[in-house]
Write a protein that holds these residues in place. Structure first.
Motif, PDB file in Angstrom:
ATOM      1  N   GLN A  61       5.029  -8.835  -1.641  1.00 15.99           N
ATOM      2  CA  GLN A  61       4.579  -7.856  -2.632  1.00 15.99           C
ATOM      3  C   GLN A  61       3.891  -6.682  -1.952  1.00 15.99           C
ATOM      4  OE1 GLN A  61       2.033 -10.020  -5.296  1.00 15.99           O
ATOM      5  NE2 GLN A  61       3.668 -10.263  -6.801  1.00 15.99           N
ATOM      6  N   THR A  62       3.051  -7.002  -0.989  1.00 17.71           N
ATOM      7  CA  THR A  62       2.329  -5.955  -0.274  1.00 17.71           C
ATOM      8  C   THR A  62       3.294  -5.071   0.504  1.00 17.71           C
ATOM      9  OG1 THR A  62       0.435  -7.445  -0.060  1.00 17.71           O
ATOM     10  CG2 THR A  62       0.465  -5.525   1.365  1.00 17.71           C
ATOM     11  N   PHE A  63       4.249  -5.684   1.206  1.00 21.51           N
ATOM     12  CA  PHE A  63       5.212  -4.909   1.980  1.00 21.51           C
ATOM     13  C   PHE A  63       6.085  -4.051   1.075  1.00 21.51           C
ATOM     14  CE2 PHE A  63       9.217  -4.192   4.172  1.00 21.51           C
ATOM     15  CZ  PHE A  63       8.751  -3.604   5.346  1.00 21.51           C
ATOM     16  N   ALA A  64       6.544  -4.612  -0.032  1.00 26.00           N
ATOM     17  CA  ALA A  64       7.400  -3.856  -0.951  1.00 26.00           C
ATOM     18  C   ALA A  64       6.660  -2.658  -1.539  1.00 26.00           C
ATOM     19  CB  ALA A  64       7.905  -4.771  -2.069  1.00 26.00           C
ATOM     20  N   ALA A  65       5.430  -2.865  -1.949  1.00 25.99           N
ATOM     21  CA  ALA A  65       4.642  -1.752  -2.495  1.00 25.99           C
ATOM     22  C   ALA A  65       4.403  -0.688  -1.431  1.00 25.99           C
ATOM     23  CB  ALA A  65       3.310  -2.263  -3.043  1.00 25.99           C
ATOM     24  N   GLY A  66       4.117  -1.115  -0.209  1.00 26.29           N
ATOM     25  CA  GLY A  66       3.898  -0.161   0.872  1.00 26.29           C
ATOM     26  C   GLY A  66       5.151   0.609   1.218  1.00 26.29           C
ATOM     27  N   ALA A  67       6.290  -0.081   1.268  1.00 29.65           N
ATOM     28  CA  ALA A  67       7.549   0.581   1.596  1.00 29.65           C
ATOM     29  C   ALA A  67       7.946   1.568   0.500  1.00 29.65           C
ATOM     30  CB  ALA A  67       8.649  -0.460   1.804  1.00 29.65           C
ATOM     31  N   LEU A  68       7.747   1.184  -0.753  1.00 25.07           N
ATOM     32  CA  LEU A  68       8.067   2.100  -1.847  1.00 25.07           C
ATOM     33  C   LEU A  68       7.154   3.318  -1.842  1.00 25.07           C
ATOM     34  CD1 LEU A  68       8.808  -0.409  -4.738  1.00 25.07           C
ATOM     35  CD2 LEU A  68      10.421   1.128  -3.604  1.00 25.07           C
ATOM     36  N   MET A  69       5.886   3.115  -1.571  1.00 25.49           N
ATOM     37  CA  MET A  69       4.959   4.238  -1.517  1.00 25.49           C
ATOM     38  C   MET A  69       5.294   5.148  -0.344  1.00 25.49           C
ATOM     39  SD  MET A  69       2.527   5.953  -2.791  1.00 25.49           S
ATOM     40  CE  MET A  69       1.551   5.003  -3.919  1.00 25.49           C
ATOM     41  N   LEU A  70       5.621   4.558   0.799  1.00 24.10           N
ATOM     42  CA  LEU A  70       5.996   5.340   1.973  1.00 24.10           C
ATOM     43  C   LEU A  70       7.256   6.156   1.692  1.00 24.10           C
ATOM     44  CD1 LEU A  70       5.600   6.043   4.963  1.00 24.10           C
ATOM     45  CD2 LEU A  70       6.885   3.978   5.527  1.00 24.10           C
ATOM     46  N   ALA A  71       8.261   5.550   1.096  1.00 26.85           N
ATOM     47  CA  ALA A  71       9.494   6.267   0.771  1.00 26.85           C
ATOM     48  C   ALA A  71       9.244   7.366  -0.255  1.00 26.85           C
ATOM     49  CB  ALA A  71      10.542   5.284   0.258  1.00 26.85           C
ATOM     50  N   GLY A  72       8.447   7.057  -1.255  1.00 25.15           N
ATOM     51  CA  GLY A  72       8.143   8.061  -2.279  1.00 25.15           C
ATOM     52  C   GLY A  72       7.347   9.236  -1.738  1.00 25.15           C
ATOM     53  N   ALA A  73       6.368   8.950  -0.905  1.00 25.91           N
ATOM     54  CA  ALA A  73       5.554  10.024  -0.322  1.00 25.91           C
ATOM     55  C   ALA A  73       6.381  10.880   0.627  1.00 25.91           C
ATOM     56  CB  ALA A  73       4.353   9.433   0.409  1.00 25.91           C
ATOM     57  N   THR A  74       7.284  10.251   1.373  1.00 25.65           N
ATOM     58  CA  THR A  74       8.143  11.006   2.283  1.00 25.65           C
ATOM     59  C   THR A  74       9.122  11.867   1.490  1.00 25.65           C
ATOM     60  OG1 THR A  74       7.948   9.254   3.926  1.00 25.65           O
ATOM     61  CG2 THR A  74       9.755  10.805   4.206  1.00 25.65           C
ATOM     62  N   ALA A  75       9.698  11.327   0.435  1.00 26.40           N
ATOM     63  CA  ALA A  75      10.608  12.103  -0.402  1.00 26.40           C
ATOM     64  C   ALA A  75       9.879  13.266  -1.063  1.00 26.40           C
ATOM     65  CB  ALA A  75      11.256  11.201  -1.461  1.00 26.40           C
ATOM     66  N   TRP A  76       8.652  13.036  -1.480  1.00 21.73           N
ATOM     67  CA  TRP A  76       7.860  14.094  -2.106  1.00 21.73           C
ATOM     68  C   TRP A  76       7.560  15.209  -1.104  1.00 21.73           C
ATOM     69  CZ3 TRP A  76       6.393  15.362  -6.895  1.00 21.73           C
ATOM     70  CH2 TRP A  76       5.381  16.302  -7.055  1.00 21.73           C
ATOM     71  N   GLN A  77       7.278  14.825   0.110  1.00 16.34           N
ATOM     72  CA  GLN A  77       6.949  15.806   1.150  1.00 16.34           C
ATOM     73  C   GLN A  77       8.157  16.691   1.471  1.00 16.34           C
ATOM     74  OE1 GLN A  77       5.691  14.070   4.827  1.00 16.34           O
ATOM     75  NE2 GLN A  77       5.339  16.034   5.801  1.00 16.34           N
ATOM     76  N   TYR A  78       9.336  16.118   1.485  1.00 17.37           N
ATOM     77  CA  TYR A  78      10.531  16.852   1.874  1.00 17.37           C
ATOM     78  C   TYR A  78      11.393  17.276   0.684  1.00 17.37           C
ATOM     79  CZ  TYR A  78       9.327  15.568   6.595  1.00 17.37           C
ATOM     80  OH  TYR A  78       8.661  15.414   7.774  1.00 17.37           O
ATOM     81  N   ARG A  79      10.822  17.402  -0.500  1.00 16.07           N
ATOM     82  CA  ARG A  79      11.587  17.836  -1.657  1.00 16.07           C
ATOM     83  C   ARG A  79      11.961  19.312  -1.510  1.00 16.07           C
ATOM     84  NH1 ARG A  79       6.334  18.181  -2.922  1.00 16.07           N
ATOM     85  NH2 ARG A  79       5.631  19.906  -4.210  1.00 16.07           N
ATOM     86  N   PRO A  80      13.054  19.718  -2.140  1.00 16.59           N
ATOM     87  CA  PRO A  80      13.483  21.122  -2.041  1.00 16.59           C
ATOM     88  C   PRO A  80      12.434  22.059  -2.621  1.00 16.59           C
ATOM     89  CG  PRO A  80      15.235  19.761  -2.943  1.00 16.59           C
ATOM     90  CD  PRO A  80      14.015  18.909  -2.863  1.00 16.59           C
ATOM     91  N   GLY A  81      12.219  23.141  -1.939  1.00 17.22           N
ATOM     92  CA  GLY A  81      11.266  24.140  -2.411  1.00 17.22           C
ATOM     93  C   GLY A  81       9.836  23.889  -2.007  1.00 17.22           C
ATOM     94  N   HIS A  82       9.594  22.798  -1.305  1.00 16.22           N
ATOM     95  CA  HIS A  82       8.229  22.471  -0.868  1.00 16.22           C
ATOM     96  C   HIS A  82       7.925  23.210   0.419  1.00 16.22           C
ATOM     97  CE1 HIS A  82       5.116  19.939   1.120  1.00 16.22           C
ATOM     98  NE2 HIS A  82       4.629  19.975  -0.106  1.00 16.22           N
ATOM     99  N   LEU A  83       6.805  23.883   0.453  1.00 17.21           N
ATOM    100  CA  LEU A  83       6.396  24.604   1.660  1.00 17.21           C
ATOM    101  C   LEU A  83       5.833  23.611   2.658  1.00 17.21           C
ATOM    102  CD1 LEU A  83       4.618  27.651   0.024  1.00 17.21           C
ATOM    103  CD2 LEU A  83       6.933  27.530   0.930  1.00 17.21           C
ATOM    104  N   ARG A  84       6.312  23.666   3.877  1.00 13.80           N
ATOM    105  CA  ARG A  84       5.832  22.736   4.916  1.00 13.80           C
ATOM    106  C   ARG A  84       4.852  23.395   5.798  1.00 13.80           C
ATOM    107  NH1 ARG A  84      11.691  20.511   6.285  1.00 13.80           N
ATOM    108  NH2 ARG A  84      12.170  20.262   4.140  1.00 13.80           N
TER     109      ARG A  84
END
Length: 84
Positions: A61-84
């Motif tokens: 459960q801990t690993f799954a939640a961490g992996a989902l959060m990591l994937a979501g945060a990475t996708a959010w960071q690299y979304r189109p139109g996001h200033l880096r």
């Protein structure tokens, strides 16, 4: 109610390992944190006293939640139109 701690702690661990540059080391760090946090969650909640079979469940459960959060945060960071 005992399942809230592993999930929330896993999500926090997923955010914490974002600073690790190498993807393989990031997953290793997340896995180690999941084992530590999941085991601790089973022990603190008293589930480990009933059966040691609860430890792998909490670790996953801990690993799954961490992996989902990591994937979501990475996708959010690299979304189109996001200033880096």
């Amino acid at each position: 109610m005992h399942e809230v701690f592993p999930v929330v702690a896993g999500a926090i661990a997923g955010l914490a390992v974002r600073g690790v540059r190498a993807p393989r080391l990031r997953l290793i760090a997340l896995a180690l944190l999941a084992v530590l946090i999941g085991s601790l969650a089973s022990i603190v909640s008293g589930e480990a006293e009933l059966s040691l079979g609860f430890i792998p469940v909490d670790v996953l459960q801990t690993f799954a939640a961490g992996a989902l959060m990591l994937a979501g945060a990475t996708a959010w960071q690299y979304r189109p139109g996001h200033l880096r």
